[in-house]
Write an enzyme that holds these catalytic residues in place. Structure first.
Site, PDB file in Angstrom:
ATOM      1  N   PHE A 255       0.812  -1.094   0.008  1.00 16.61           N
ATOM      2  CA  PHE A 255       0.097   0.123   0.018  1.00 16.61           C
ATOM      3  C   PHE A 255       0.922   1.247   0.019  1.00 16.61           C
ATOM      4  CE2 PHE A 255      -2.288   3.610   1.635  1.00 16.61           C
ATOM      5  CZ  PHE A 255      -3.706   3.304   0.876  1.00 16.61           C
TER       6      PHE A 255
ATOM      7  N   ASP B 201       9.273   3.219   1.790  1.00 14.95           N
ATOM      8  CA  ASP B 201       8.065   3.973   2.147  1.00 14.95           C
ATOM      9  C   ASP B 201       7.810   3.808   3.470  1.00 14.95           C
ATOM     10  OD1 ASP B 201       5.496   4.765   2.765  1.00 14.95           O
ATOM     11  OD2 ASP B 201       4.411   4.211   0.974  1.00 14.95           O
TER      12      ASP B 201
ATOM     13  N   LYS C 277       1.623  10.668   8.222  1.00 13.79           N
ATOM     14  CA  LYS C 277       1.013  10.063   9.531  1.00 13.79           C
ATOM     15  C   LYS C 277       1.743  10.614  10.877  1.00 13.79           C
ATOM     16  CE  LYS C 277      -0.755   5.917   7.346  1.00 13.79           C
ATOM     17  NZ  LYS C 277      -2.219   5.766   7.958  1.00 13.79           N
TER      18      LYS C 277
ATOM     19  N   THR D  88       1.463  24.241  -4.800  1.00 10.95           N
ATOM     20  CA  THR D  88       1.373  25.631  -4.021  1.00 10.95           C
ATOM     21  C   THR D  88       2.016  25.512  -2.619  1.00 10.95           C
ATOM     22  OG1 THR D  88      -0.831  25.874  -5.643  1.00 10.95           O
ATOM     23  CG2 THR D  88      -0.470  27.129  -3.320  1.00 10.95           C
TER      24      THR D  88
END
Lengths: 496, 496
Positions: free
Chosen positions: A213, A322, A353, A377
């Site tokens: 994931f 990751d 997280k 941005t």
């Protein structure tokens, strides 16, 4: 609420009552609690089933099917999440593993009341072009102070998916620059990239693992392979997917079998890299979680990861770890991949997280060659860095990584004991630090255990097909472990 | 700092000095200012060239090539951005169009000091599963109170790219559900989606326009076609790209020519939809900005958009209006597409920037059929909704949309006058509300004008190849317009 908070003195005296008992009996008396924090409750306290009547007033405004219950965050404290019906639960899911030091931690409340911080909240800058004066200092105090070894650069982002998307882009840019010998792009590349065509938009790929994931935006989703509900109906890329080792637990007891399984997977990785190169879709990067979380808490050995890193180097692919779910201290080290003892660091490490801001570290050589190649941005949110600095102060001051290691051992031992006592229900207890999991015999049993536990004041998360995952905060102490095990034991004892 | 803030009384008396003058002379005396707000400065004030010495101490930590200068956000007020060298600039770029009511607005400061709000900042929830008690109310007060006509649902997200990525996913899910008659997915779909293959991951496409900007994550980037630097080296999807009308300005003077150009583009849209269906990559959705911003402030007529919406309906494609830059009041209406007078609403409207939170509205029928299809850990940030509620209160209380319309007219008239006076330098002045732009004769001239203006205290943004874009706050009054025009006039008069 105040009446249920304990003073430090009372806490210490109650600690004397703490006793470990054999599985099946209570691990600790319900009142025995507190070690360090004074801002917390002492135990769960349930008034209704969960979701209670106040949670069931569905608003019908958003996509509400996934809502477990509505929360009273004002009244939540430390490891205890309070819902809108006044139920107080020991929370070991922690907003999908994203609350680092518990609810309403006093150190974080202070960030809010410090007048020097107001401007950072009220004026969100476009960090890439107009950073605040103190931004470099705040980066050094926060994300850079915990950079994994070998990682000299960091790029903050708003969330985990954006972090991985931009990490992938960084690897693609690095790979193509290597391929063209750091020359300027050709006219053909410049022309074709504007219309999504090769060679400007090259057919490069990211190799990922079955069960992985990495997020749900379209680039991330092409490397996510954990659940159908994430993937169905969304166009994707033809990128290679390697098998992730299916290990037997406890790892110490199946060293030989697991090594064989890992060797099989690594062989497949190399085959896929060669095959995709031949297909004209070379692998620019390999992305992997240190522990597959959403996919079912699947572990692999340090040896597997070291060899994978070597394969990446051998084939000229970037190696991206990751750490969105595993990072932030929950495995007992700040980054789970620090357990591997890599001699050559990863190329990219992404986070979000528990770090409160998204982002990714990378090696110097992956720095994009031009400004605006990696850009958006906001590029993060400086107000989140303020909170992160405080979180890190608390982690250091209170030696929370040691606490996590200690609590994690107690938790895993307790899970081993439970699966020994209920072998028809539980199996495959596993974990690192408090990042623990256990499997139920099937998904219905898993779901039933979770609901019953919730009604007794223990809120857990699920992952994979039939796994319960434990994702407590970093202020999850041994006495919280005992509360958890007591409730779980009660549920299992009643389970038919 | 306090000495440069004006009282309301002084402000009103100074207003008497305000006078409009012919282009070439000063529009207004430098001291003539203030109408409503008391928290602002009166004018730019420059101490060094920009970037000044304190901005040039590069930290070398992140990708710093894009940094214009470092800012002192504590000292910035209203429309005035202060840098680390004490230079105070009239800011009409506003953090890439993302500051709605100016720096350090008192109403936003109050959000921070309200003790009821602390918990929303300190405890960031996983909104999709554990929303706070007041979340539905806060949605109603904030994003839902300004929902475009026909939009009943909203999904908040962390940023603009995530908003568009998830809007695309929503359209893909809706399209496939239609295609399979709302039946359950086949076994083949379930199986193939986990390995990125069709039919589970279908070859659907999103039609976008040349010059468009919809973000930089991989899905968004496949619909972005504004600059090479965004696209180069990043793998993409083979999705159709239609020409965006290249109109002549002022629009009122070229109605016939522009209508022809728009008809040509619409014909191409239909051709592409048919062609991509034949290729086996049907168009699930059409995405478009009401004014192409990053791509150079390219306008199209309401008639164009109404016809495009009809084409989408005719071919069964969803119609997605990307209001990330145009939304939030800057065109004089809250949503730029409200200027079109659509009789049938869009299917999806995405937002971010001035809304302070990302997200997208959609029609009821685009609600995903199951929970967790559109999902991520945070799904927005409730603390941003608190700020947005206050922003909306200020907009309503101070009639800011009317102010924007008034300031916008003055600005556009001023730009027309400047291009009449400097026809060898400026052309194609255009705008709606204060969302205005003007072209320079080439990019070098544009860049030179921008740097000179910045050194005189006017900070503007660029877009497209040679365009200056104006993206002031909603508290940008006529006297700010005069300051802007004065400085620009001075720069042009000196320009060789």
């Amino acid at each position: 609420m105040a009446s249920s908070l304990l003073t430090r003195q009372l806490a210490i005296s109650l600690q004397q009552n703490l006793r470990l008992a054999a599985p099946g009996s209570r691990y600790v008396s319900k009142t025995a609690t507190k070690t360090v924090s004074e801002f917390e409750y002492d135990a769960p306290s349930m008034k209704t089933a969960v979701p209670g009547p106040n949670s069931c007033l569905s608003p019908g405004l958003q996509n509400v099917g996934a809502i477990h219950f509505f929360c009273n965050y004002e009244e939540s404290r430390g490891n205890y999440l309070v819902d809108v019906d006044g139920n107080r639960m020991l929370d070991v899911y922690t907003q999908i593993s994203s609350i680092p030091i518990g609810y309403n931690h006093p150190a974080l409340m202070k960030v809010m009341t410090n007048p020097n911080n107001v401007s950072a909240f009220v004026n969100r800058p476009a960090l890439g072009i107009l950073p605040p004066e103190n931004f470099p200092d705040k980066l050094i105090e926060s994300v850079l102070s915990i950079a994994p070894s070998g990682m000299t650069r960091v790029q903050t982002m708003a969330c985990g998916s954006c972090s991985n998307e931009n990490a992938f882009k960084t690897m693609f840019i690095w790979y193509r620059n290597k391929e063209r010998g750091y020359a300027n792009p050709s006219e053909q590349e410049v022309g074709t990239c504007m219309i999504n065509q090769s060679p400007g938009c090259p057919d490069l790929s990211i190799l990922s693992f079955m069960g992985a994931f990495h997020g749900r935006t379209l680039g991330c989703l092409a490397t996510t392979h954990s659940k159908v509900i994430h993937k169905l109906d969304i166009p994707s890329f033809d990128w290679p997917i390697a098998p992730f080792p299916k290990l037997q637990y406890p790892l110490e007891e199946f060293v030989r079998e697991n090594a064989q399984e890992e060797a099989r997977c690594l062989e497949e990785v190399e085959d896929l890299i060669v095959k995709w190169r031949q297909k004209g879709k070379p692998v620019a990067g390999i992305v992997i979680e240190p522990i597959q979380a959403e996919g079912g808490d699947n572990h692999a050995s340090p040896d597997f990861f070291i060899k994978l890193r070597n394969i990446a180097r051998k084939h000229g692919c970037a190696f991206h770890v990751d750490e969105v779910q595993t990072g932030g201290g929950t495995t007992g080290k700040f980054w789970a991949h620090e357990h591997w003892g890599l001699d050559d660091p990863a190329d990219v490490v992404s986070f979000s997280k528990k770090l409160l801001t998204g982002g990714y570290y990378h090696r110097d050589e992956l720095q994009p060659d031009k400004p605006y190649r990696i850009f958006n941005t906001w590029m993060g949110d400086p107000s989140k860095n303020l909170f992160l600095s405080e979180v890190l102060n608390v982690i250091r001051r209170e030696n929370l990584l040691e606490e996590v290691t200690r609590s994690g051992k107690t938790l895993l031992q307790g899970l081993y004991a439970l699966q020994t006592q209920y072998p028809h229900i539980l199996s495959r207890a596993r974990g690192q630090g408090t990042f623990c999991a256990i499997d139920a015999c099937n998904d219905a049993t898993r779901d039933s255990i979770m609901i019953k536990a919730r009604n007794k004041g223990l809120f857990m998360g699920s992952c994979g097909e039939k796994t319960i995952r434990f994702r407590p905060t970093l202020v999850f102490k041994e006495y919280h472990v005992h509360q958890l095990l007591n409730i779980l034991n009660d549920v299992l004892a009643e389970h038919k």
